[in-house]
Design a protein around this motif. Structure first.
Motif, PDB file in Angstrom:
ATOM      1  N   GLY A 353      53.783  10.530  43.456  1.00  0.00           N
ATOM      2  CA  GLY A 353      54.139   9.283  42.785  1.00  0.00           C
ATOM      3  C   GLY A 353      52.922   8.412  42.510  1.00  0.00           C
ATOM      4  N   LEU A 354      51.795   8.702  43.181  1.00  0.00           N
ATOM      5  CA  LEU A 354      50.569   7.944  42.947  1.00  0.00           C
ATOM      6  C   LEU A 354      50.071   8.090  41.511  1.00  0.00           C
ATOM      7  CD1 LEU A 354      48.690   8.795  46.269  1.00  0.00           C
ATOM      8  CD2 LEU A 354      49.562   6.552  45.602  1.00  0.00           C
ATOM      9  N   LEU A 355      50.486   9.162  40.834  1.00  0.00           N
ATOM     10  CA  LEU A 355      50.080   9.351  39.436  1.00  0.00           C
ATOM     11  C   LEU A 355      50.571   8.201  38.557  1.00  0.00           C
ATOM     12  CD1 LEU A 355      50.821  13.169  39.117  1.00  0.00           C
ATOM     13  CD2 LEU A 355      48.574  12.100  39.324  1.00  0.00           C
ATOM     14  N   GLN A 381      41.747  -5.926  40.958  1.00  0.00           N
ATOM     15  CA  GLN A 381      41.701  -5.331  42.283  1.00  0.00           C
ATOM     16  C   GLN A 381      42.927  -4.458  42.514  1.00  0.00           C
ATOM     17  OE1 GLN A 381      41.376  -8.547  45.042  1.00  0.00           O
ATOM     18  NE2 GLN A 381      39.327  -9.142  44.376  1.00  0.00           N
ATOM     19  N   THR A 382      42.767  -3.488  43.385  1.00  0.00           N
ATOM     20  CA  THR A 382      43.849  -2.553  43.670  1.00  0.00           C
ATOM     21  C   THR A 382      45.077  -3.273  44.236  1.00  0.00           C
ATOM     22  OG1 THR A 382      42.260  -0.796  44.124  1.00  0.00           O
ATOM     23  CG2 THR A 382      44.503  -0.496  44.967  1.00  0.00           C
ATOM     24  N   VAL A 383      46.206  -2.966  43.681  1.00  0.00           N
ATOM     25  CA  VAL A 383      47.477  -3.484  44.202  1.00  0.00           C
ATOM     26  C   VAL A 383      48.026  -2.455  45.173  1.00  0.00           C
ATOM     27  CG1 VAL A 383      49.833  -4.160  43.635  1.00  0.00           C
ATOM     28  CG2 VAL A 383      47.951  -4.807  42.114  1.00  0.00           C
ATOM     29  N   LYS A 384      48.219  -2.855  46.404  1.00  0.00           N
ATOM     30  CA  LYS A 384      48.644  -1.931  47.442  1.00  0.00           C
ATOM     31  C   LYS A 384      50.014  -1.331  47.125  1.00  0.00           C
ATOM     32  CE  LYS A 384      49.014  -1.579  52.468  1.00  0.00           C
ATOM     33  NZ  LYS A 384      48.914  -2.320  53.758  1.00  0.00           N
ATOM     34  N   ALA A 385      50.092  -0.001  47.291  1.00  0.00           N
ATOM     35  CA  ALA A 385      51.347   0.734  47.067  1.00  0.00           C
ATOM     36  C   ALA A 385      51.931   0.432  45.695  1.00  0.00           C
ATOM     37  CB  ALA A 385      52.358   0.425  48.164  1.00  0.00           C
ATOM     38  N   ALA A 386      51.077   0.380  44.680  1.00  0.00           N
ATOM     39  CA  ALA A 386      51.532   0.037  43.324  1.00  0.00           C
ATOM     40  C   ALA A 386      52.577   1.018  42.813  1.00  0.00           C
ATOM     41  CB  ALA A 386      50.340   0.002  42.375  1.00  0.00           C
ATOM     42  N   SER A 390      58.124  -1.665  40.860  1.00  0.00           N
ATOM     43  CA  SER A 390      58.451  -1.626  39.437  1.00  0.00           C
ATOM     44  C   SER A 390      57.257  -2.188  38.684  1.00  0.00           C
ATOM     45  CB  SER A 390      59.684  -2.474  39.154  1.00  0.00           C
ATOM     46  OG  SER A 390      59.398  -3.855  39.341  1.00  0.00           O
ATOM     47  N   PHE A 391      57.168  -1.896  37.374  1.00  0.00           N
ATOM     48  CA  PHE A 391      56.024  -2.411  36.627  1.00  0.00           C
ATOM     49  C   PHE A 391      56.011  -3.934  36.614  1.00  0.00           C
ATOM     50  CE2 PHE A 391      53.933  -4.007  32.835  1.00  0.00           C
ATOM     51  CZ  PHE A 391      52.657  -3.452  33.001  1.00  0.00           C
TER      52      PHE A 391
END
Length: 485
Positions: A353-355, A381-386, A390-391
């Motif tokens: 799902g990381l894709l 910056q990276t959003v944790k568990a993006a 939902s978008f």
């Protein structure tokens, strides 16, 4: 993960526990192996001093100093990181003191690393910096203040710094013993001269012992509280060996953007720098003629007289590559070289799902460009568990990070249409990753040729486990004496 993490995935079995605290496994792996390489190169160059540029929280600095017995000065642009490095030093000293009291061992005090806040200007040379690092600079009294950390502030050495490190020798011996289980770094160092010359590259046979090759930094400060390295503040002496030499080894672990190329120029021009071990990263932040101020790089404010005019860029560095037609590397090509295919392969095989994160980011940048056309390649910056959001939730968290309102309106129909193209985004990113090693190789070979043009031989060493630490290539060069050459 490398074998050293088989028994514990977060603790290297080959690194002493005092150097694992606050250090992630990847960094543990890197500082242990790079530390051994630096120590071996110091022995070959007959010097005991190291300058670690971009030292961060001082993890490598502590290992080199407390663990391997070297005199180390760490240079870092972020005052908060320097503060953390000093704090971690104190914690390490307290730990050693407690263990020495329990064991009853008595030994000499080991070297204490020095941490300096300073921004290394890539467009200036090094003579002022070397003047501060030279043996003629005043020695730092362990009971006095460490100056040069802030422009109008001083950081005093805490009482804990005076503790006797009774167990230092035992720890140092343990570290040297465990390091011996690795690849023989001595063999790598001894083979530094076995470099094949690229066709058409000619050495300039520069002389590296004259004072005109000393380096200098601008004395202008980019921000109010951050002096340049070389500004008129007292910088701790990097330490001297028994012969009173001011020579030192220059190292940078994942030095960002132009910082890596700057260190190579300092090695080539400065007679006091005997060895360089350079691990690069953030290729998209390298300056080029077409893009002298790449996104994400803080540009200092200079007065018109603070610096000489320079035409040197992070790429290409060598005259030979500069003369090749079509040698240019786009921002996108250099940005792609910062990614690694090893971890992505795992995601592809498991259809992780990381894709989804890559498609989210692509859609977000489309929305940002529509709202702020001038805001290109924003540093989100990276959003944790993006991938688990939902978008809409992802956008609400990410937009404020680039100065846009969390409730910024966007067309949900268009967004859904773009999200439906996730498969194409994955294919595109996979192709980018296939080309990434090629682009990185071009950048690093250009740097090797730059050194060769100036009479130095160098070697690229795959020092780290590539699957664990993708930026695993160390560019190393040693200045040979007349007897050695």
């Amino acid at each position: 993960m490398p074998d050293e993490f088989k028994s514990n995935q977060s603790q290297s079995s080959l690194l002493g526990h005092i150097f694992r605290k606050h250090v992630k496994p990847k960094k543990q792996h890197e500082i242990r192996r790079l530390g051994k390489l630096v120590k071996e190169s110091c022995d070959q160059a007959n010097c005991n001093s190291v300058v670690d540029v971009g030292s961060g929280q001082g993890h490598l600095t502590r290992f080199l100093s407390f663990g391997l017995g070297l005199n180390v000065t760490g240079i870092e642009a972020d005052p908060d990181l320097v503060s953390m490095a000093t704090k971690f030093d104190r914690q390490l000293l307290l730990t050693l003191d407690k263990e020495s009291q329990r064991s009853g061992l008595h030994s000499e005090h080991g070297p204490t690393p020095r941490h300096v806040v300073g921004w290394v200007d890539p467009k200036a040379s090094w003579d002022v910096f070397v003047k501060h690092l030279d043996v003629t600079a005043s020695k730092i009294d362990s009971d006095g203040p460490i100056t040069g950390l802030y422009e109008k502030k001083q950081l005093s050495v805490p009482p804990e710094m005076k503790l006797e490190l009774n167990s230092y020798q035992a720890y140092a011996e343990e570290l040297r013993t465990t390091c011996a289980a690795d690849t023989n770094i001595s063999d790598i160092v001894s083979q530094i001269n076995t470099v094949v010359s690229p066709s058409g590259v000619k050495s300039k046979n520069h002389t590296h012992t004259t004072s005109e090759h000393m380096c200098k930094f601008s004395s202008e400060s980019p921000i109010n509280t951050l002096p340049f390295i070389g500004s008129e503040v007292t910088i701790p002496d990097v330490g001297v060996d028994a012969k009173g030499s001011s020579n030192f080894v220059l190292t940078g672990l994942h030095a960002c953007g132009d910082l890596s190329s700057t260190l190579l120029r300092h090695f080539a021009n400065c007679p006091h720098v005997q060895v360089i071990t350079s691990v690069a990263c953030c290729y998209m932040k390298i300056s080029t003629r077409d893009n002298p101020n790449p996104p994400g790089v803080i540009q200092p404010h200079f007065s018109s007289t603070s610096m000489e005019s320079h035409s040197e860029y992070g790429y290409p560095m060598s005259d030979w590559v500069r003369g090749l037609p079509g040698h240019q590397l786009s921002y996108k090509a250099r940005e792609g070289a910062c990614h690694a295919i090893e971890d992505y392969l795992h995601r592809l095989r498991e259809e992780s799902g990381l894709l989804r994160t890559h498609c989210y980011r692509a859609v977000l940048e489309t929305i940002i460009r529509a709202a702020r056309p001038e805001l290109r390649r924003p540093g989100v910056q990276t959003v944790k568990a993006a991938h688990m959001l939902s978008f809409s939730e992802y956008a609400r968290m990410a937009l404020p990070r680039v100065g846009l309102p969390a409730d910024l309106h966007f067309d949900p129909v268009c967004v859904e249409a773009m999200l439906a193209q996730q498969g194409r985004v994955v294919v595109y990113f996979s192709l980018v990753l296939l080309l990434a090693p090629v682009v990185e190789t071009l950048v690093l070979l250009d740097r090797m040729i730059f050194l060769q043009e100036r009479g130095f031989q160098s070697k690229l060493i795959p020092l780290f486990d590539a699957a664990f630490s993708p930026r695993n290539l160390v560019l190393m060069a040693i200045k040979l004496t007349a007897a050695q050459s």
